[in-house]
Scaffold this motif. Structure first.
Motif, PDB file in Angstrom:
ATOM      1  N   THR A 128       1.565   9.052  -6.286  1.00  0.00           N
ATOM      2  CA  THR A 128       1.926  10.442  -6.014  1.00  0.00           C
ATOM      3  C   THR A 128       3.013  10.907  -6.974  1.00  0.00           C
ATOM      4  O   THR A 128       2.938  12.010  -7.520  1.00  0.00           O
ATOM      5  CB  THR A 128       2.399  10.592  -4.554  1.00  0.00           C
ATOM      6  OG1 THR A 128       1.362  10.148  -3.690  1.00  0.00           O
ATOM      7  CG2 THR A 128       2.739  12.029  -4.242  1.00  0.00           C
ATOM      8  N   LEU A 182      -8.432   7.562  -9.258  1.00  0.00           N
ATOM      9  CA  LEU A 182      -8.264   8.896  -8.672  1.00  0.00           C
ATOM     10  C   LEU A 182      -8.500   9.993  -9.704  1.00  0.00           C
ATOM     11  O   LEU A 182      -9.079  11.036  -9.389  1.00  0.00           O
ATOM     12  CB  LEU A 182      -6.875   9.024  -8.057  1.00  0.00           C
ATOM     13  CG  LEU A 182      -6.667   8.244  -6.761  1.00  0.00           C
ATOM     14  CD1 LEU A 182      -5.212   8.253  -6.366  1.00  0.00           C
ATOM     15  CD2 LEU A 182      -7.529   8.815  -5.668  1.00  0.00           C
ATOM     16  N   GLN A 220     -11.728  11.736  -0.387  1.00  0.00           N
ATOM     17  CA  GLN A 220     -11.466  10.357  -0.795  1.00  0.00           C
ATOM     18  C   GLN A 220     -10.083  10.246  -1.448  1.00  0.00           C
ATOM     19  O   GLN A 220      -9.362   9.277  -1.227  1.00  0.00           O
ATOM     20  CB  GLN A 220     -12.547   9.869  -1.769  1.00  0.00           C
ATOM     21  CG  GLN A 220     -13.904   9.679  -1.129  1.00  0.00           C
ATOM     22  CD  GLN A 220     -13.893   8.594  -0.073  1.00  0.00           C
ATOM     23  OE1 GLN A 220     -13.345   7.510  -0.286  1.00  0.00           O
ATOM     24  NE2 GLN A 220     -14.480   8.880   1.071  1.00  0.00           N
ATOM     25  N   ALA A 221      -9.709  11.220  -2.250  1.00  0.00           N
ATOM     26  CA  ALA A 221      -8.389  11.208  -2.872  1.00  0.00           C
ATOM     27  C   ALA A 221      -7.300  11.471  -1.841  1.00  0.00           C
ATOM     28  O   ALA A 221      -6.200  10.912  -1.933  1.00  0.00           O
ATOM     29  CB  ALA A 221      -8.328  12.251  -3.988  1.00  0.00           C
ATOM     30  N   ARG A 270      -7.211  10.422   1.088  1.00  0.00           N
ATOM     31  CA  ARG A 270      -6.930   9.181   1.792  1.00  0.00           C
ATOM     32  C   ARG A 270      -5.773   8.445   1.132  1.00  0.00           C
ATOM     33  O   ARG A 270      -5.041   7.696   1.784  1.00  0.00           O
ATOM     34  CB  ARG A 270      -8.158   8.266   1.794  1.00  0.00           C
ATOM     35  CG  ARG A 270      -9.274   8.739   2.688  1.00  0.00           C
ATOM     36  CD  ARG A 270     -10.516   7.902   2.512  1.00  0.00           C
ATOM     37  NE  ARG A 270     -10.246   6.475   2.693  1.00  0.00           N
ATOM     38  CZ  ARG A 270     -11.047   5.505   2.259  1.00  0.00           C
ATOM     39  NH1 ARG A 270     -12.145   5.811   1.610  1.00  0.00           N
ATOM     40  NH2 ARG A 270     -10.745   4.254   2.478  1.00  0.00           N
ATOM     41  N   TYR A 271      -5.621   8.624  -0.158  1.00  0.00           N
ATOM     42  CA  TYR A 271      -4.609   7.906  -0.922  1.00  0.00           C
ATOM     43  C   TYR A 271      -3.370   8.752  -1.173  1.00  0.00           C
ATOM     44  O   TYR A 271      -2.258   8.247  -1.165  1.00  0.00           O
ATOM     45  CB  TYR A 271      -5.224   7.462  -2.257  1.00  0.00           C
ATOM     46  CG  TYR A 271      -4.585   6.227  -2.813  1.00  0.00           C
ATOM     47  CD1 TYR A 271      -4.960   4.966  -2.370  1.00  0.00           C
ATOM     48  CD2 TYR A 271      -3.595   6.318  -3.772  1.00  0.00           C
ATOM     49  CE1 TYR A 271      -4.366   3.828  -2.874  1.00  0.00           C
ATOM     50  CE2 TYR A 271      -2.997   5.187  -4.283  1.00  0.00           C
ATOM     51  CZ  TYR A 271      -3.379   3.943  -3.827  1.00  0.00           C
ATOM     52  OH  TYR A 271      -2.785   2.831  -4.314  1.00  0.00           O
ATOM     53  N   ILE A 272      -3.538  10.046  -1.423  1.00  0.00           N
ATOM     54  CA  ILE A 272      -2.424  10.941  -1.724  1.00  0.00           C
ATOM     55  C   ILE A 272      -2.183  11.831  -0.510  1.00  0.00           C
ATOM     56  O   ILE A 272      -3.045  12.612  -0.128  1.00  0.00           O
ATOM     57  CB  ILE A 272      -2.726  11.800  -2.967  1.00  0.00           C
ATOM     58  CG1 ILE A 272      -2.916  10.887  -4.169  1.00  0.00           C
ATOM     59  CG2 ILE A 272      -1.627  12.797  -3.207  1.00  0.00           C
ATOM     60  CD1 ILE A 272      -3.355  11.612  -5.390  1.00  0.00           C
ATOM     61  N   GLN A 273      -1.010  11.721   0.084  1.00  0.00           N
ATOM     62  CA  GLN A 273      -0.706  12.451   1.306  1.00  0.00           C
ATOM     63  C   GLN A 273      -0.169  13.861   1.036  1.00  0.00           C
ATOM     64  O   GLN A 273      -0.288  14.737   1.871  1.00  0.00           O
ATOM     65  CB  GLN A 273       0.332  11.671   2.124  1.00  0.00           C
ATOM     66  CG  GLN A 273      -0.114  10.268   2.477  1.00  0.00           C
ATOM     67  CD  GLN A 273      -1.316  10.241   3.411  1.00  0.00           C
ATOM     68  OE1 GLN A 273      -1.424  11.060   4.303  1.00  0.00           O
ATOM     69  NE2 GLN A 273      -2.225   9.297   3.181  1.00  0.00           N
ATOM     70  N   SER A 287       2.436   1.684  -3.421  1.00  0.00           N
ATOM     71  CA  SER A 287       1.442   2.106  -4.401  1.00  0.00           C
ATOM     72  C   SER A 287       1.106   3.588  -4.235  1.00  0.00           C
ATOM     73  O   SER A 287       1.022   4.331  -5.214  1.00  0.00           O
ATOM     74  CB  SER A 287       0.193   1.252  -4.261  1.00  0.00           C
ATOM     75  OG  SER A 287      -0.776   1.644  -5.185  1.00  0.00           O
ATOM     76  N   ARG A 288       0.937   4.035  -2.989  1.00  0.00           N
ATOM     77  CA  ARG A 288       0.654   5.450  -2.733  1.00  0.00           C
ATOM     78  C   ARG A 288       1.798   6.334  -3.206  1.00  0.00           C
ATOM     79  O   ARG A 288       1.576   7.381  -3.827  1.00  0.00           O
ATOM     80  CB  ARG A 288       0.431   5.680  -1.248  1.00  0.00           C
ATOM     81  CG  ARG A 288      -0.879   5.176  -0.753  1.00  0.00           C
ATOM     82  CD  ARG A 288      -0.991   5.379   0.732  1.00  0.00           C
ATOM     83  NE  ARG A 288      -2.301   4.961   1.188  1.00  0.00           N
ATOM     84  CZ  ARG A 288      -2.693   5.050   2.441  1.00  0.00           C
ATOM     85  NH1 ARG A 288      -1.897   5.528   3.365  1.00  0.00           N
ATOM     86  NH2 ARG A 288      -3.898   4.648   2.784  1.00  0.00           N
ATOM     87  N   ARG A 299       0.818  -1.210   0.000  1.00  0.00           N
ATOM     88  CA  ARG A 299       0.000   0.000   0.000  1.00  0.00           C
ATOM     89  C   ARG A 299       0.853   1.261   0.000  1.00  0.00           C
ATOM     90  O   ARG A 299       0.560   2.222  -0.717  1.00  0.00           O
ATOM     91  CB  ARG A 299      -0.929   0.006   1.204  1.00  0.00           C
ATOM     92  CG  ARG A 299      -2.084  -0.938   1.059  1.00  0.00           C
ATOM     93  CD  ARG A 299      -3.004  -0.853   2.246  1.00  0.00           C
ATOM     94  NE  ARG A 299      -4.085  -1.820   2.135  1.00  0.00           N
ATOM     95  CZ  ARG A 299      -4.842  -2.194   3.149  1.00  0.00           C
ATOM     96  NH1 ARG A 299      -4.638  -1.688   4.353  1.00  0.00           N
ATOM     97  NH2 ARG A 299      -5.798  -3.069   2.958  1.00  0.00           N
ATOM     98  N   ALA A 351      -5.063   2.239  -9.551  1.00  0.00           N
ATOM     99  CA  ALA A 351      -5.352   3.252  -8.537  1.00  0.00           C
ATOM    100  C   ALA A 351      -5.363   4.647  -9.151  1.00  0.00           C
ATOM    101  O   ALA A 351      -6.221   5.473  -8.828  1.00  0.00           O
ATOM    102  CB  ALA A 351      -4.316   3.174  -7.418  1.00  0.00           C
TER     103      ALA A 351
END
Length: 164
Positions: free
Chosen positions: A26, A51, A65-66, A68-71, A21-22, A18, A47
């Protein structure tokens, strides 16, 4: 047989997969083009496309929601202000995979994963900066062929005198 297996585990534990993938998604949105292995690119593409579909409609829910995946906040802003509107008319297929060949160490399939509307003009702009100093060199090399041309005219003049 691996029926109903929804994803490629990439020989990694869940947390590592995970996080990787993140990070790769990014990087894809930041640089719009990344080089990776084919297996990773196929997973990252899933993924990233989801997004981008979310980013086509800029709402609070889609941003959360995005997020949550892209910091990274700057990449998230770029996704919703730049990438999403660019893909507004496209119904899907926002990324492309270009094959590069095999990595020398372990013979892994290497690919370039990029956004479909990515263009090399950005790299060309930096190339133009390098072209300016080389144009000065070109002007000095242009003088040299001119000298050769004058020496040829001397030869032509002497040939004309011999013919007279």
């Amino acid at each position: 047989m691996n029926h109903k297996n929804g994803f490629n585990p990439l020989s990694r534990r869940t947390a590592h997969r995970r996080a990787m993938s993140r990070n790769m998604v990014t990087s894809l949105f930041r640089y719009e083009r990344i080089t990776t292995t084919k297996a990773k690119a196929l997973e990252v593409r899933r993924a990233a496309e989801k997004l981008i579909t979310r980013s086509k409609v800029d709402s609070v829910h889609n941003r959360r929601q995005a997020a949550r995946y892209i910091q990274d906040e700057t990449v998230l802003a770029k996704l919703f202000t730049d990438i999403g509107p660019r893909m507004k008319d496209r119904p899907g297929g926002y990324t492309r995979i270009l094959k590069l060949g095999f990595r020398q160490g372990d013979v892994a399939d290497m690919v370039i994963l990029e956004l479909v509307d990515y263009s090399l003009e950005d790299a060309g702009k930096s190339g133009k900066k390098d072209a300016k100093p080389s144009s000065k060199k070109d002007s000095s090399t242009k003088k040299t062929p001119a000298k050769k041309a004058t020496s040829k005219t001397k030869v032509d003049d002497s040939a004309e005198k011999a013919s007279e």
